[in-house]
Design a protein around this motif. Sequence first.
Motif, mmCIF file in Angstrom:
data_model
loop_
_atom_site.group_PDB
_atom_site.id
_atom_site.type_symbol
_atom_site.label_atom_id
_atom_site.label_comp_id
_atom_site.label_asym_id
_atom_site.label_seq_id
_atom_site.Cartn_x
_atom_site.Cartn_y
_atom_site.Cartn_z
ATOM 1 N N PRO A 19 -48.539 -65.201 -43.615
ATOM 2 C CA PRO A 19 -47.927 -64.405 -42.551
ATOM 3 C C PRO A 19 -48.169 -64.996 -41.162
ATOM 4 N N GLN A 20 -47.368 -64.503 -40.227
ATOM 5 C CA GLN A 20 -47.492 -64.971 -38.851
ATOM 6 C C GLN A 20 -48.810 -64.494 -38.245
ATOM 7 N N GLU A 21 -49.203 -63.281 -38.633
ATOM 8 C CA GLU A 21 -50.416 -62.714 -38.069
ATOM 9 C C GLU A 21 -51.614 -63.116 -38.911
ATOM 10 N N THR A 40 -44.732 -48.832 -48.127
ATOM 11 C CA THR A 40 -43.804 -49.830 -47.606
ATOM 12 C C THR A 40 -42.911 -49.155 -46.587
ATOM 13 N N ARG A 41 -42.898 -49.705 -45.394
ATOM 14 C CA ARG A 41 -42.110 -49.059 -44.339
ATOM 15 C C ARG A 41 -40.615 -49.238 -44.583
ATOM 16 N N GLY A 52 -32.745 -47.063 -34.143
ATOM 17 C CA GLY A 52 -31.393 -47.588 -34.199
ATOM 18 C C GLY A 52 -31.306 -49.031 -33.757
ATOM 19 N N PHE A 53 -32.465 -49.692 -33.645
ATOM 20 C CA PHE A 53 -32.480 -51.080 -33.212
ATOM 21 C C PHE A 53 -32.215 -51.997 -34.403
ATOM 22 N N VAL A 54 -31.175 -52.833 -34.287
ATOM 23 C CA VAL A 54 -30.809 -53.724 -35.390
ATOM 24 C C VAL A 54 -31.572 -55.036 -35.237
ATOM 25 N N ALA A 55 -32.591 -55.218 -36.041
ATOM 26 C CA ALA A 55 -33.434 -56.410 -35.919
ATOM 27 C C ALA A 55 -32.851 -57.577 -36.708
ATOM 28 N N VAL A 56 -32.264 -57.252 -37.872
ATOM 29 C CA VAL A 56 -31.595 -58.278 -38.676
ATOM 30 C C VAL A 56 -30.216 -57.738 -39.008
ATOM 31 N N ASP A 70 -44.638 -68.045 -42.305
ATOM 32 C CA ASP A 70 -44.160 -67.555 -41.009
ATOM 33 C C ASP A 70 -44.972 -68.232 -39.907
ATOM 34 N N GLU A 71 -44.397 -69.234 -39.301
ATOM 35 C CA GLU A 71 -45.055 -70.037 -38.267
ATOM 36 C C GLU A 71 -46.448 -70.487 -38.701
ATOM 37 N N PRO A 72 -46.487 -71.244 -39.791
ATOM 38 C CA PRO A 72 -47.785 -71.555 -40.400
ATOM 39 C C PRO A 72 -48.635 -72.488 -39.566
ATOM 40 N N GLY A 101 -35.513 -69.608 -34.292
ATOM 41 C CA GLY A 101 -34.933 -68.630 -33.392
ATOM 42 C C GLY A 101 -35.933 -68.230 -32.338
ATOM 43 N N PRO A 102 -35.452 -67.707 -31.226
ATOM 44 C CA PRO A 102 -36.374 -67.302 -30.163
ATOM 45 C C PRO A 102 -37.176 -66.065 -30.554
ATOM 46 N N ASN A 103 -38.115 -65.690 -29.727
ATOM 47 C CA ASN A 103 -38.913 -64.482 -29.974
ATOM 48 C C ASN A 103 -38.008 -63.287 -30.197
ATOM 49 N N GLY A 104 -38.371 -62.496 -31.187
ATOM 50 C CA GLY A 104 -37.633 -61.263 -31.428
ATOM 51 C C GLY A 104 -36.291 -61.467 -32.103
ATOM 52 N N ALA A 105 -36.053 -62.688 -32.615
ATOM 53 C CA ALA A 105 -34.762 -62.978 -33.233
ATOM 54 C C ALA A 105 -34.605 -62.259 -34.566
ATOM 55 N N GLY A 106 -35.715 -61.919 -35.199
ATOM 56 C CA GLY A 106 -35.648 -61.248 -36.492
ATOM 57 C C GLY A 106 -36.151 -62.117 -37.638
ATOM 58 N N LYS A 107 -36.866 -63.170 -37.317
ATOM 59 C CA LYS A 107 -37.368 -64.069 -38.360
ATOM 60 C C LYS A 107 -38.420 -63.385 -39.228
ATOM 61 N N THR A 108 -39.411 -62.817 -38.562
ATOM 62 C CA THR A 108 -40.474 -62.156 -39.319
ATOM 63 C C THR A 108 -39.931 -60.972 -40.099
ATOM 64 N N THR A 109 -39.020 -60.241 -39.485
ATOM 65 C CA THR A 109 -38.430 -59.101 -40.176
ATOM 66 C C THR A 109 -37.730 -59.567 -41.456
ATOM 67 N N THR A 110 -37.022 -60.683 -41.372
ATOM 68 C CA THR A 110 -36.357 -61.218 -42.564
ATOM 69 C C THR A 110 -37.388 -61.592 -43.625
ATOM 70 N N SER A 149 -43.837 -68.354 -23.955
ATOM 71 C CA SER A 149 -44.032 -66.913 -24.067
ATOM 72 C C SER A 149 -44.672 -66.590 -25.416
ATOM 73 N N ARG A 150 -44.350 -67.406 -26.405
ATOM 74 C CA ARG A 150 -44.911 -67.142 -27.711
ATOM 75 C C ARG A 150 -46.417 -67.373 -27.743
ATOM 76 N N GLU A 151 -46.819 -68.498 -27.159
ATOM 77 C CA GLU A 151 -48.256 -68.790 -27.137
ATOM 78 C C GLU A 151 -48.993 -67.658 -26.420
ATOM 79 N N VAL A 164 -32.453 -52.029 -39.809
ATOM 80 C CA VAL A 164 -32.344 -51.213 -38.603
ATOM 81 C C VAL A 164 -33.645 -50.432 -38.481
ATOM 82 N N PHE A 165 -34.339 -50.604 -37.359
ATOM 83 C CA PHE A 165 -35.584 -49.858 -37.179
ATOM 84 C C PHE A 165 -35.280 -48.456 -36.684
ATOM 85 N N ASN A 166 -36.299 -47.644 -36.706
ATOM 86 C CA ASN A 166 -36.158 -46.209 -36.435
ATOM 87 C C ASN A 166 -35.208 -45.850 -35.291
HETATM 88 N N1 LIG Z 1 -41.850 -51.946 -36.786
HETATM 89 C C1 LIG Z 1 -40.911 -52.176 -35.859
HETATM 90 N N2 LIG Z 1 -40.313 -51.140 -35.243
HETATM 91 C C2 LIG Z 1 -39.371 -51.329 -34.322
HETATM 92 N N3 LIG Z 1 -38.926 -52.535 -33.935
HETATM 93 C C3 LIG Z 1 -39.456 -53.616 -34.512
HETATM 94 C C4 LIG Z 1 -40.491 -53.497 -35.500
HETATM 95 N N4 LIG Z 1 -40.834 -54.741 -35.906
HETATM 96 C C5 LIG Z 1 -40.072 -55.597 -35.187
HETATM 97 N N5 LIG Z 1 -39.233 -54.928 -34.358
HETATM 98 C C6 LIG Z 1 -38.243 -55.525 -33.456
HETATM 99 O O1 LIG Z 1 -37.369 -56.317 -34.213
HETATM 100 C C7 LIG Z 1 -37.057 -57.506 -33.545
HETATM 101 C C8 LIG Z 1 -37.309 -58.697 -34.429
HETATM 102 O O2 LIG Z 1 -38.682 -58.831 -34.622
HETATM 103 P P1 LIG Z 1 -39.295 -60.020 -35.458
HETATM 104 O O3 LIG Z 1 -40.759 -59.789 -35.555
HETATM 105 O O4 LIG Z 1 -38.553 -60.164 -36.732
HETATM 106 O O5 LIG Z 1 -39.009 -61.249 -34.522
HETATM 107 P P2 LIG Z 1 -39.374 -62.781 -34.748
HETATM 108 O O6 LIG Z 1 -38.106 -63.516 -34.830
HETATM 109 O O7 LIG Z 1 -40.314 -62.936 -35.861
HETATM 110 O O8 LIG Z 1 -40.079 -63.099 -33.366
HETATM 111 P P3 LIG Z 1 -41.357 -64.038 -33.061
HETATM 112 O O9 LIG Z 1 -40.832 -65.406 -32.902
HETATM 113 O O10 LIG Z 1 -41.845 -63.495 -31.774
HETATM 114 O O11 LIG Z 1 -42.309 -63.875 -34.167
HETATM 115 C C9 LIG Z 1 -37.881 -57.527 -32.270
HETATM 116 O O12 LIG Z 1 -37.040 -57.203 -31.200
HETATM 117 C C10 LIG Z 1 -38.906 -56.451 -32.467
HETATM 118 O O13 LIG Z 1 -39.156 -55.792 -31.263
#
Ligand SMILES: Nc1ncnc2c1ncn2[C@@H]1O[C@H](COP(=O)(O)OP(=O)(O)OP(=O)(O)O)[C@@H](O)[C@H]1O
Lengths: 334, 307
Positions: free
Chosen positions: A85-87, B306-307, A18-22, A162-164, A39-48, A317-319, A14-16
């Motif tokens: 990493p993705q970036e 680490t965040r 209150g947003f539940v990313a995963v 992450d999206e290598p 998963g689509p953009n913002g699905a939470g893959k990178t966060t995982t 949208s990703r590109e 849960v990000f600051n």
């Molecule tokens: N540091 C952060 N603070 C707040 N919200 C965040 C943060 N990092 C990611 N999010 C949110 O968490 C959600 C998941 O992000 P994440 O990067 O895991 O998506 P993703 O599945 O990797 O997407 P993509 O395919 O675009 O890489 C997104 O809605 C994003 O806005």
Amino acid sequence: MVKNVIEVDGLTKVFNKGFVAVDHVSFSVEEGEIFGFLGPNGAGKTTTINMLTTVLKPTEGRASVLGYDVVRQASMVRKVIGVVPQEYTADEDLTGYENIMLCADLYGIPKDVAKKRALELLELVELTPFKDKRVETYSGGMRRRLELACGLINTPKVLFLDEPTLGLDVQTRAAIWDYIRKLKEEYNMTLFMTTHYMEEADALCDRIAIIDHGKIIAIGSPSELKGSLGGDVITISIKEDVDVSELIRNIDNVKDVKKDNGSYRIKAESGEVTAPIIIDVLRRKGYTITKLSLEKPTLNEVYLEYTGKSMRDAEESREAFVSHRITLRRARSK
Amino acid sequence: MSEYRPNILRGLSALTIRELKKWAKEPIILLMAILQPIIWMGLLGKAMNLNAIFSVNSLSNVNIPDIKIPEYGITISGTLIKQRLLEVFENIGTNVMQNFFGVTDYFSYMSVGMISMIVMFTTMFSGMSMVWDRRLGFLDKVLSTPVPRSAIIFSKVLNAALRSMFQATIILALAAILGLKISPTFSPMNLLGIYAAIFLLSVGLSSLFLALALRSTRHEVQMAVVNLINMPLMFASNIFFPTSMMPEWLQAIANVNPVSYLTDAIRQLTIFPLNSSTLVIDFVYLGVFAIILSAIGITLSWRYLTR
Ligand SMILES: Nc1ncnc2c1ncn2[C@@H]1O[C@H](COP(=O)(O)OP(=O)(O)OP(=O)(O)O)[C@@H](O)[C@H]1O
Ligand SMILES: [Mg+2]
């Protein structure tokens, strides 16, 4: 004995605000497996991935890599994993070679071993001619290949990607996957990856998890997932103007028949076996078949089915998103 | 395979060398960094010459006529009076400088202060570079490797200290060329003391700026914070003027400001006659400051990197 290399149980971030990313994600990855996250953009893959690679702290739930808890034994986890990493994370002011050697130093790889491996990896990702040029001057594809080389420098037991292959040309993508397959076999490496190239996921991943809005909505091998859609689609047309729907419906393996403008859309399991049977049955009854096509469901359709989003939209949208980010990066170096 | 042992020294040196390489590849940054104190030195240091007010030159146009006292048949030559006056004036200037500044010329006084200033400006960039590393994803990569977290912070601290020492050397050399009046108690060994003092303040200050930047992803915010801190650090100190000339409340701040202690230590080691007891106090203060702030920095980095 097969053991689980990655175990994830109720993992939540849960990000600051209150947003539940995963959201309470659970799965496990077996040794030697290639496990894909789709998963689509913002699905939470990178966060995982960030939580599994100890860069982010989970809000709730547990995860372990090779038996080490990602929070309590983070430093053990870091030793055995590699991360692509993705970036783009390389230092733009250093050369490619310097970047790889820096990674080697961070892992504490002995200098002589590191040098040899660095040169091998540069050769592998075809950056040898550019190794002494600043990363600033690299193209997007070159940067990604450099990231890959950095992630492999410590011959990790578990590699997180992450999206290598995002932004790589077909040739380089193929070369990289060949190498990764080889590494996997040689060292029995386990791979956890995200990708949006569905064909790639289909061809490479032993198992796939589809994630949307932070939740896993489907998990299984590519063929299981495709099978869950209800089988292949056979489309057939006959010259005669009669309804043969019932005839076809009675054939084994056929699940559903729809008549549609003089052609029949038939959903069937193992289409390549069922189609000839249908042809036989129809011929024996004296019908003339004018058209026939067989479509196997692709992961694309699976993806669409489960996320309600077409992969193509997500891709575009990703590109755009990635190139926007690259522009930002470049801007600062000017 | 992959049973390598990440160790703090290896990681620390690798990360520090990275920073230094980046620095060396951009000589313009170095130039800009030392240009500012040089301008201060050239303008303020030379212009604000209190000596000149009381110098021979300020009387050069004054003509004093001969004084004749006919009753006694005495004639006092005006030139002689002027000469005497000049001597007195010269002493006044020197005395004022000596009493308030401890040296006979303002240039010497403030050019040493410039060394403190460059330490401040150099260390504040360590926080900025942390923010950039986070923004550009480099930090995430480093965080996913087993390198000890403290090595990440220390590399920035060490980098700031090395840069400060290098730039201080340039400032000192330039000051010497431009007429720094070195005290008779100076010996080349003092240079070691100067470097040690610069090192200590750099460690303390860069730990402070890094701690403030640990979670930050916005360099604008970082910039604002740094500016806010830097102004009082600079002016509530003895960089430009002795604290004894300040109002009491400002003196109180200046006397706890670690920058004052560095400036005093370097002045003791260059232009002042050495007073070992105050020098010891300076070093103890700087040492304690460095230890406390780096301890805070490392503790916070374990928690917040680490965040
Ligand atoms: N540091 C952060 N603070 C707040 N919200 C965040 C943060 N990092 C990611 N999010 C949110 O968490 C959600 C998941 O992000 P994440 O990067 O895991 O998506 P993703 O599945 O990797 O997407 P993509 O395919 O675009 O890489 C997104 O809605 C994003 O806005
Ligand atoms: Mg992502």
